[in-house]
Enzyme design. Sequence first.
Site: not given
Ligand code: MRU
Length: 350
Positions: A92, A50, A240
């Site tokens: 990431r 997240g 993101d």
């Molecule tokens: O791969 P992740 O689980 O880190 O991806 C998370 C998301 O795409 C969320 O929608 C995004 O980070 C917003 S979280 C408040």
Amino acid sequence: MENLEIKSIFFKDDMLYLIDQRKLPLKEEYFACNNYKSVYKAIKDMIVRGAPAIGIAAAYGMVLAAKEFLYENKGNFLSNLINAGNYLRKSRPTAVNLSWAIDNLLNIAAKHKDKTPEEIYYLLYDKAREMEREDLLTNKKMAEFQDEIIPQKATILTHCNTGALATVGWGTALGVIRTAFYSGKDIFVYADETRPRLQGARLTAWELMKENIPSKLIADSVAATLIRDGKIDLILVGADRIASNGDTANKIGTFMLSVVAKTYNVPFYVVAPSSTFDLSIKSGEDIIIEERSPDEVLKIGNTQIAPKDFPVYNPAFDVTPHENITAIICEKAVIRKPFSENIAKLSEEK
Ligand code: MRU
């Protein structure tokens, strides 16, 4: 009704503790990091995930790096810190909150380069603490905009996990849903399971269940039918990275949802703090999309579900073009079209 606090991240006695999101909902265990390399691992392996949560974890990763280099001479202390930042950055690539957090701390170190390593360490620690507190406050502020976008009775569709687990607390899109629910609105949530990592099934369902928010889990492919049949009043997702023109990278599957929403005139909202905006890029074309291991698609948990070694394409995110977005909610405002103009105006505000 009071909400149940979910502590995704905390820092205590020179250790960063992260709820291990790989193990939820079956086990509630914390993963402890005592150096920046273990923070890198935690981000890369999605122990913490997240965008906002990744940012705060990285900020504490920098604090742990500063602690590690404390007894180096000043020149080495500062250059090692920059190297640690570059190392963490590679964990990431898509969520901009990661670089945002690292840059925030490196800027403090640069600004106070005349101080001793120990003094700089304390400044970095204070900044990381402040960013942690701010994240929660920011989420609560964004959530207040629910008044403007959620009717008294609403069925909401959401994707991935954007809740307390994806942030320091409360959440972004799920935070808006929480506040609407606690304000007494008649809310029903459909949560996409979110293949392949199943953040919706494992994490969003867990958060919704903990707080008794009326909801159902659906396979991702059910969403289009619900939208077409008029069962969804609005869609709320996180982000993101948001480009200057409003193009938004979010969990894979978000783009597809936005296309269906546009076809059937269902409002599609993105909820994200200012730290998720990347004004250095013009459009979504410049966003690097992370590709993850084939095993995430070939297996569910440890169970092989496809022929071993079958070729896989596994992008973790996609980009929703700004045309498909009704509005972007950040802590300052509900940003409507034209996005380029309104995002630029808002970024000038302090
Ligand atoms: O791969 P992740 O689980 O880190 O991806 C998370 C998301 O795409 C969320 O929608 C995004 O980070 C917003 S979280 C408040």
